[in-house]
Design an enzyme around this catalytic site. Structure first.
Site, PDB file in Angstrom:
ATOM      1  N   ASP A  73     -56.129  -5.121 -37.435  1.00 55.16           N
ATOM      2  CA  ASP A  73     -56.916  -5.953 -36.343  1.00 55.16           C
ATOM      3  C   ASP A  73     -58.339  -5.640 -36.712  1.00 55.16           C
ATOM      4  OD1 ASP A  73     -56.680  -7.979 -34.357  1.00 55.16           O
ATOM      5  OD2 ASP A  73     -54.978  -6.656 -33.124  1.00 55.16           O
ATOM      6  N   ASP A 120     -59.469 -10.821 -34.219  1.00 54.94           N
ATOM      7  CA  ASP A 120     -59.585 -10.836 -32.979  1.00 54.94           C
ATOM      8  C   ASP A 120     -60.617 -12.114 -32.617  1.00 54.94           C
ATOM      9  OD1 ASP A 120     -58.050 -10.004 -30.431  1.00 54.94           O
ATOM     10  OD2 ASP A 120     -60.214  -9.583 -29.815  1.00 54.94           O
ATOM     11  N   GLU A 177     -57.874 -15.662 -35.027  1.00 52.40           N
ATOM     12  CA  GLU A 177     -57.299 -15.713 -33.857  1.00 52.40           C
ATOM     13  C   GLU A 177     -58.393 -16.906 -33.114  1.00 52.40           C
ATOM     14  OE1 GLU A 177     -55.737 -13.799 -29.565  1.00 52.40           O
ATOM     15  OE2 GLU A 177     -57.753 -13.219 -30.542  1.00 52.40           O
ATOM     16  N   HIS A 185     -48.902  -9.614 -28.490  1.00 48.15           N
ATOM     17  CA  HIS A 185     -49.312  -8.515 -27.194  1.00 48.15           C
ATOM     18  C   HIS A 185     -50.022  -9.098 -26.103  1.00 48.15           C
ATOM     19  CE1 HIS A 185     -52.903  -9.339 -29.618  1.00 48.15           C
ATOM     20  NE2 HIS A 185     -53.598  -8.607 -28.695  1.00 48.15           N
ATOM     21  N   ASP A 186     -50.446 -10.442 -26.304  1.00 41.36           N
ATOM     22  CA  ASP A 186     -51.105 -11.080 -25.158  1.00 41.36           C
ATOM     23  C   ASP A 186     -50.253 -12.089 -24.275  1.00 41.36           C
ATOM     24  OD1 ASP A 186     -53.629  -9.947 -25.441  1.00 41.36           O
ATOM     25  OD2 ASP A 186     -54.392 -11.433 -27.042  1.00 41.36           O
TER      26      ASP A 186
END
Length: 560
Positions: A115, A217, A259, A333-334
């Site tokens: 990430d 991210d 993202e 994860h979100d």
């Protein structure tokens, strides 16, 4: 029985020119390290825990791990607030552990994609500590500062994504700094060439250690124009990404995934078009947002609308037919657990988990499996706000209760959409806490761990894990699954999702029932006749019948 109208039929595709990359046939697996496997009993997952489970990932057939942040961090946002980009958080391990993970994964043919969180840093990063102490130090311009308004208040009334104002005052310098998320996550000033050079050098440092690439991210925020109130996909975004490609990525055989919560089919190819020299693919969320209230957001979810979902999903298949590439996902994860959000996880969990996998993995693009998805893990359904750990959920709870929202109403939304549902511990066995830890986990395990876990699923004669493994193998072996273009069928059917994949004269048909009721359909002539059953759970057809009955959440796939 409803007859399904045939969709317009484009001419068959031919094997167009393409440069095949290693990740075209690979499937990614996201590891959220604090919840994956705890090696030392402190209740927190860690890098040695990930290493201990590489056999599970290799058996599944994945090609690379997207590893959520393990950098040194105060963990205000579970590691997405980085205090040192070149070191590892002690609760996760050491740099030596990280090097061992990279090496042992590579031995199994698995790359590590890290990430990259560079829209913001932690407020404890040494850059920000210097920046908040003096205006005349170089690091001050690594962040976004503005003088107070004439009344002494913040420069404007912008709100942070995690709740509260987007500006925080620092008396030592007499200025406000901007934070799109929380005050503990000050935004980096990408307008500063020295800051960009620092980030590029850090990226090269990690790539030289042997990682396989970066998942970037909220990368769509780095080009923001704060004074113009343009945050997502601002005017400087694509020049910055092109510079990053020139300075860091060009000439390296690595994978980059951006993202963006704002990217659309109008802007998607600006990120990943073949001549753009920016990114390889992008995570976009149009299909996810279809389940949110348009004004109240994720904590006021809407009933699932399959037609709207299909419209969003297939618009990106159309966009990337001849250019670009797509990142395929329903969970991360979100997001909530996909079998809980898109299906009935109480009575049809197993077939629903398989159908969601079938649909996603047989589309064009790179599929991502979120940890636990391969065994059908579900939302936890917490009963109290103190069971939640997520900064976003807790902040929005306080805001909405202050605005008069009932706690029960908020918790109903949180039990559908909170990020914590994907963050409960990975359920490996029926041992305490699902076998995740011998200690007390940082967040409670889902109470259903004794019924839903890796050991129990893999022992089942019709396991979800085996279904995922078969889908992942298909992508490795089949040009049609990897490169064929997608043709949606039965666009307006509210209960059935169907599509074809085509490459030359080859055809693949997928039909899925997205309801808890049996569905009977009459098929158009061009979809009936001799076929080879690729994934048939209950009906070993060697031909597609003119009338088809699908059990609740059943999916079927044939090669025609």
């Amino acid at each position: 029985m409803t007859a399904l109208a045939a969709s317009p039929q484009p001419a068959p595709d031919t094997a167009s020119e393409r440069t095949e990359r290693w990740w075209h046939r690979a499937t990614g697996y996201q590891v959220y390290p604090r919840s994956f496997a705890d090696s030392n009993g402190d209740g927190m997952g860690d890098i040695p825990g990930v290493i201990s489970k590489l056999g599970h990932l290799s058996d599944l057939g994945i090609g690379f791990i997207w590893l959520s942040p393990v950098y040194a961090s105060p963990m205000i946002d579970n590691g997405y607030d980085i205090a040192d980009y070149r070191n590892i958080a002690p609760e996760f391990g050491t740099l030596d552990d990280m090097d061992r993970l990279i090496a042992e994964a590579r031995e199994r043919g698995i790359g590590i994609v890290m990430d990259l969180v560079v829209n913001h840093s932690s407020s404890l990063h040494h850059w920000f500590q210097a920046a908040r102490a003096a205006r005349d130090c170089p690091e001050h311009d690594y962040y976004i500062w503005r003088d107070p308004a004439p009344d002494g208040g913040p420069p404007d009334d912008a709100r942070a994504a995690f709740g509260g104002p987007a500006w925080t005052f620092v008396p030592e310098v007499g200025q406000y700094y901007f934070h799109f998320f929380s005050p503990a996550q000050p935004d980096l000033n990408w307008q500063n060439p020295a800051l960009r050079a620092e980030i590029h050098d850090m990226m090269r440092w990690w790539l030289d250690r042997g990682i396989a690439g970066f998942r970037m991210d909220v990368i769509s925020l780095i080009g923001k124009d704060v004074d113009g109130r343009i945050y997502e996909e601002g005017p400087y975004l694509h020049p910055f990404l092109q510079e990053m490609h020139r300075e860091v990525l060009a000439g390296r055989d690595v994978l980059t995934i951006g993202e963006s919560w704002s990217v659309s089919t109008d802007t998607g190819l600006l990120y990943c078009g073949r001549d753009r020299d920016e990114l390889d693919m992008v995570f976009e969320f149009s299909h996810i947002r279809e389940g949110w209230h348009p004004e109240l957001g994720k904590f006021a979810p809407k009933p699932f609308d399959l037609v709207a979902f299909k419209r969003a999903l297939f618009s990106w298949q159309d966009l990337t037919r001849d250019d670009g590439w797509h990142a395929l996902f329903l969970s991360n994860h979100d997001l909530p657990r996909q079998v809980s959000f898109y299906a009935d996880d109480r009575t049809h969990r197993r077939p629903a988990a398989k159908t969601l996998a079938t649909v996603l993995h047989l589309l064009k693009g790179t599929p991502f499996v979120y940890q636990g998805e391969e065994i059908g893990m579900t939302n936890a359904r917490f009963e109290r706000i103190d069971q939640y750990r997520d900064l976003e959920t807790l902040n929005h709870f306080e805001e909405q209760i202050a605005q008069g929202v009932s706690p029960d109403v908020f918790l109903a939304g949180a039990n559908r959409n909170s990020r914590d549902h994907s963050r409960t511990p990975m359920q490996w066995s029926a041992a305490p806490h699902g076998g995740f830890t011998t200690g007390t986990p940082w967040i409670e395990a889902n109470p259903n761990f004794a019924q839903v876990n890796v050991e129990r699923d893999m022992a089942h004669p019709d396991s979800i894990f085996a279904h995922y493994r078969r889908l992942i193998a298909l992508r490795k072996d089949s040009d049609l699954v990897t490169f064929g273009h997608t043709v949606q069928r039965f666009d307006d059917d509210p209960d059935i999702l169907a599509f074809e994949r085509r490459l030359g004269e080859e055809r693949l048909l997928v039909i899925a029932n997205f309801t808890a009721r049996p569905q009977e359909r009459a098929l158009p002539d061009d979809l009936t006749g001799p076929a080879s059953c690729l994934l048939c759970t209950h009906a070993p057809y060697n031909a597609i019948p003119p009338r088809l009955t699908l059990a609740p959440y059943e999916s079927l796939a044939w090669t025609l």
